[in-house]
Write a protein that holds these residues in place. Structure first.
Motif, PDB file in Angstrom:
ATOM      1  N   TYR A  26      26.646   5.284 137.214  1.00 32.11           N
ATOM      2  CA  TYR A  26      27.843   5.261 138.035  1.00 32.11           C
ATOM      3  C   TYR A  26      28.828   5.644 137.082  1.00 32.11           C
ATOM      4  CZ  TYR A  26      32.263   3.037 139.582  1.00 32.11           C
ATOM      5  OH  TYR A  26      33.646   3.328 139.761  1.00 32.11           O
ATOM      6  N   PHE A  27      29.370   5.579 135.449  1.00 33.26           N
ATOM      7  CA  PHE A  27      29.924   5.071 134.132  1.00 33.26           C
ATOM      8  C   PHE A  27      30.260   6.781 134.408  1.00 33.26           C
ATOM      9  CE2 PHE A  27      28.316   0.941 132.886  1.00 33.26           C
ATOM     10  CZ  PHE A  27      29.328  -0.125 133.677  1.00 33.26           C
ATOM     11  N   LYS A  28      29.170   7.598 134.257  1.00 36.24           N
ATOM     12  CA  LYS A  28      28.813   9.160 134.178  1.00 36.24           C
ATOM     13  C   LYS A  28      29.945  10.257 135.762  1.00 36.24           C
ATOM     14  CE  LYS A  28      24.741   9.363 131.584  1.00 36.24           C
ATOM     15  NZ  LYS A  28      23.221   9.590 131.603  1.00 36.24           N
ATOM     16  N   LEU A  29      29.406   9.363 136.619  1.00 33.66           N
ATOM     17  CA  LEU A  29      29.865  10.612 137.883  1.00 33.66           C
ATOM     18  C   LEU A  29      31.483   9.773 137.627  1.00 33.66           C
ATOM     19  CD1 LEU A  29      27.515   9.739 140.609  1.00 33.66           C
ATOM     20  CD2 LEU A  29      28.172  11.310 139.610  1.00 33.66           C
ATOM     21  N   ALA A  30      32.214   8.940 137.222  1.00 37.41           N
ATOM     22  CA  ALA A  30      33.515   7.912 137.413  1.00 37.41           C
ATOM     23  C   ALA A  30      33.651   8.568 136.292  1.00 37.41           C
ATOM     24  CB  ALA A  30      33.344   6.765 138.018  1.00 37.41           C
ATOM     25  N   GLY A  31      32.894   8.806 135.016  1.00 36.49           N
ATOM     26  CA  GLY A  31      33.725   8.326 133.621  1.00 36.49           C
ATOM     27  C   GLY A  31      34.548   7.886 133.693  1.00 36.49           C
ATOM     28  N   VAL A  32      33.490   6.655 133.595  1.00 31.00           N
ATOM     29  CA  VAL A  32      34.186   5.222 133.536  1.00 31.00           C
ATOM     30  C   VAL A  32      33.400   4.713 131.658  1.00 31.00           C
ATOM     31  CG1 VAL A  32      34.748   2.439 134.092  1.00 31.00           C
ATOM     32  CG2 VAL A  32      34.794   4.219 135.863  1.00 31.00           C
ATOM     33  N   ASN A  33      34.315   4.070 130.744  1.00 29.87           N
ATOM     34  CA  ASN A  33      33.790   3.279 129.735  1.00 29.87           C
ATOM     35  C   ASN A  33      34.605   1.663 129.823  1.00 29.87           C
ATOM     36  OD1 ASN A  33      32.707   2.165 127.398  1.00 29.87           O
ATOM     37  ND2 ASN A  33      33.855   4.351 126.093  1.00 29.87           N
ATOM     38  N   PRO A  34      33.433   1.536 129.787  1.00 31.02           N
ATOM     39  CA  PRO A  34      34.237   0.387 130.152  1.00 31.02           C
ATOM     40  C   PRO A  34      34.486  -0.572 129.146  1.00 31.02           C
ATOM     41  CG  PRO A  34      31.753  -0.688 130.746  1.00 31.02           C
ATOM     42  CD  PRO A  34      32.973   1.332 130.883  1.00 31.02           C
ATOM     43  N   GLY A  35      34.417   0.108 127.954  1.00 28.54           N
ATOM     44  CA  GLY A  35      34.540  -0.960 126.058  1.00 28.54           C
ATOM     45  C   GLY A  35      33.633  -2.221 126.296  1.00 28.54           C
ATOM     46  N   PHE A  36      32.117  -2.121 126.677  1.00 31.21           N
ATOM     47  CA  PHE A  36      31.245  -3.196 126.267  1.00 31.21           C
ATOM     48  C   PHE A  36      31.093  -3.317 124.901  1.00 31.21           C
ATOM     49  CE2 PHE A  36      29.298  -2.397 130.885  1.00 31.21           C
ATOM     50  CZ  PHE A  36      30.043  -3.357 131.999  1.00 31.21           C
ATOM     51  N   ARG A  37      30.602  -4.488 124.595  1.00 34.52           N
ATOM     52  CA  ARG A  37      30.544  -5.002 122.670  1.00 34.52           C
ATOM     53  C   ARG A  37      28.659  -4.234 122.282  1.00 34.52           C
ATOM     54  NH1 ARG A  37      33.641 -10.550 120.726  1.00 34.52           N
ATOM     55  NH2 ARG A  37      35.130  -9.924 120.896  1.00 34.52           N
ATOM     56  N   ILE A  38      28.339  -3.853 121.077  1.00 35.60           N
ATOM     57  CA  ILE A  38      26.898  -3.923 121.510  1.00 35.60           C
ATOM     58  C   ILE A  38      27.242  -5.045 120.633  1.00 35.60           C
ATOM     59  CG2 ILE A  38      27.873  -2.939 118.544  1.00 35.60           C
ATOM     60  CD1 ILE A  38      25.500  -0.815 119.916  1.00 35.60           C
ATOM     61  N   CYS A  39      25.768  -5.633 121.489  1.00 38.60           N
ATOM     62  CA  CYS A  39      24.867  -6.917 120.779  1.00 38.60           C
ATOM     63  C   CYS A  39      24.100  -6.756 119.532  1.00 38.60           C
ATOM     64  CB  CYS A  39      24.771  -7.703 121.517  1.00 38.60           C
ATOM     65  SG  CYS A  39      24.045  -7.157 123.214  1.00 38.60           S
ATOM     66  N   HIS A  40      23.005  -5.850 120.204  1.00 42.96           N
ATOM     67  CA  HIS A  40      22.303  -5.785 119.543  1.00 42.96           C
ATOM     68  C   HIS A  40      21.090  -4.273 119.937  1.00 42.96           C
ATOM     69  CE1 HIS A  40      19.618  -7.659 122.525  1.00 42.96           C
ATOM     70  NE2 HIS A  40      20.265  -8.707 121.922  1.00 42.96           N
ATOM     71  N   THR A  41      20.500  -3.976 118.686  1.00 45.80           N
ATOM     72  CA  THR A  41      19.374  -3.444 118.815  1.00 45.80           C
ATOM     73  C   THR A  41      18.457  -2.792 120.343  1.00 45.80           C
ATOM     74  OG1 THR A  41      17.565  -4.093 117.765  1.00 45.80           O
ATOM     75  CG2 THR A  41      19.401  -2.203 116.713  1.00 45.80           C
ATOM     76  N   ALA A  42      18.661  -4.051 120.643  1.00 43.34           N
ATOM     77  CA  ALA A  42      17.320  -3.613 122.203  1.00 43.34           C
ATOM     78  C   ALA A  42      17.916  -3.624 123.352  1.00 43.34           C
ATOM     79  CB  ALA A  42      16.766  -4.491 122.163  1.00 43.34           C
ATOM     80  N   LEU A  43      19.484  -2.778 123.137  1.00 43.65           N
ATOM     81  CA  LEU A  43      20.470  -2.886 124.168  1.00 43.65           C
ATOM     82  C   LEU A  43      22.005  -2.153 123.947  1.00 43.65           C
ATOM     83  CD1 LEU A  43      21.192  -4.387 126.865  1.00 43.65           C
ATOM     84  CD2 LEU A  43      22.353  -5.965 125.648  1.00 43.65           C
ATOM     85  N   TRP A  44      21.477  -0.759 124.210  1.00 43.09           N
ATOM     86  CA  TRP A  44      21.480   0.432 123.911  1.00 43.09           C
ATOM     87  C   TRP A  44      23.230   0.419 123.960  1.00 43.09           C
ATOM     88  CZ3 TRP A  44      22.737   1.523 118.781  1.00 43.09           C
ATOM     89  CH2 TRP A  44      21.358   1.404 117.831  1.00 43.09           C
ATOM     90  N   ARG A  45      22.879  -0.105 125.767  1.00 45.13           N
ATOM     91  CA  ARG A  45      24.235   0.482 126.561  1.00 45.13           C
ATOM     92  C   ARG A  45      24.658  -0.612 126.771  1.00 45.13           C
ATOM     93  NH1 ARG A  45      19.323  -1.517 129.313  1.00 45.13           N
ATOM     94  NH2 ARG A  45      19.732  -3.044 130.349  1.00 45.13           N
ATOM     95  N   ARG A  46      25.195  -1.940 126.092  1.00 50.24           N
ATOM     96  CA  ARG A  46      25.839  -3.222 126.177  1.00 50.24           C
ATOM     97  C   ARG A  46      25.871  -3.839 127.435  1.00 50.24           C
ATOM     98  NH1 ARG A  46      30.552  -0.315 123.065  1.00 50.24           N
ATOM     99  NH2 ARG A  46      28.952   1.142 120.580  1.00 50.24           N
ATOM    100  N   TYR A  47      24.663  -3.956 128.661  1.00 48.47           N
ATOM    101  CA  TYR A  47      24.926  -4.335 129.424  1.00 48.47           C
ATOM    102  C   TYR A  47      23.377  -4.834 129.931  1.00 48.47           C
ATOM    103  CZ  TYR A  47      24.306  -0.220 131.899  1.00 48.47           C
ATOM    104  OH  TYR A  47      24.118   0.624 133.003  1.00 48.47           O
ATOM    105  N   VAL A  48      23.332  -5.797 130.796  1.00 47.29           N
ATOM    106  CA  VAL A  48      22.192  -6.112 131.565  1.00 47.29           C
ATOM    107  C   VAL A  48      23.112  -6.272 132.873  1.00 47.29           C
ATOM    108  CG1 VAL A  48      20.206  -7.162 131.943  1.00 47.29           C
ATOM    109  CG2 VAL A  48      21.193  -6.767 129.961  1.00 47.29           C
TER     110      VAL A  48
END
Length: 153
Positions: A26-48
């Motif tokens: 969805y983020f790619k198709l809509a050109g959206v970057n919600p600006g999530f904080r990075i929390c650790h290396t096991a979550l590169w996408r920054r969300y679950v």
């Protein structure tokens, strides 16, 4: 790359780990970057994301993330007007849900192998096919000749 935290899917009365990221599509198709904080290396996408298949349709029902400004993200943050769930009409692909015992651990992405994978084919948010794929440890493929098994969506 570090093994990644999986998305969650509520399906047929169970909560399963999902080795896909439909919200990223969805983020790619809509050109959206919600600006999530990075929390650790096991979550590169920054969300679950938390998902649900209900009456043969895929829905986003939760987001666990923090925006860069410190605000907790929710479904309504990303999809105003949809506080509880949003139909994933943008997603077409095959969801992979690992099942059973871990056969081979891979320290990257979602590459670990489990006894089997539940594969759910989605077209524009609608379930079109499901199957179970039996897996075998690397190097043991010739000893096992299990084909995919059909299950009801």
């Amino acid at each position: 790359m570090t093994a990644q935290i999986t998305e969650k899917l509520h399906y047929q009365g169970e909560v399963m780990s999902m080795c896909n990221e439909p919200l990223g599509d969805y983020f790619k198709l809509a050109g959206v970057n919600p600006g999530f904080r990075i929390c650790h290396t096991a979550l590169w996408r920054r969300y679950v994301g938390t998902w649900e298949i209900l009456e043969g349709r895929l829905y986003l029902v939760g987001v666990n993330a923090t925006l860069e400004n410190g605000t907790k993200a929710e479904v309504a943050t990303l999809f105003p007007g949809f506080p509880d769930r949003v139909f994933a009409h943008w997603y077409t692909g095959q969801l992979r849900l690992p099942r059973g015992e871990l056969l081979e651990y891979q320290h990257m992405g979602y590459a670990s192998t489990y006894e089997c994978d539940l594969l759910i084919t989605i077209e524009q948010g609608v379930v079109t096919h499901t199957e179970v794929r039996q897996n075998v440890p690397a190097g043991m493929e010739k000893l096992h000749a299990h084909g995919p098994h059909q299950i009801k969506p």
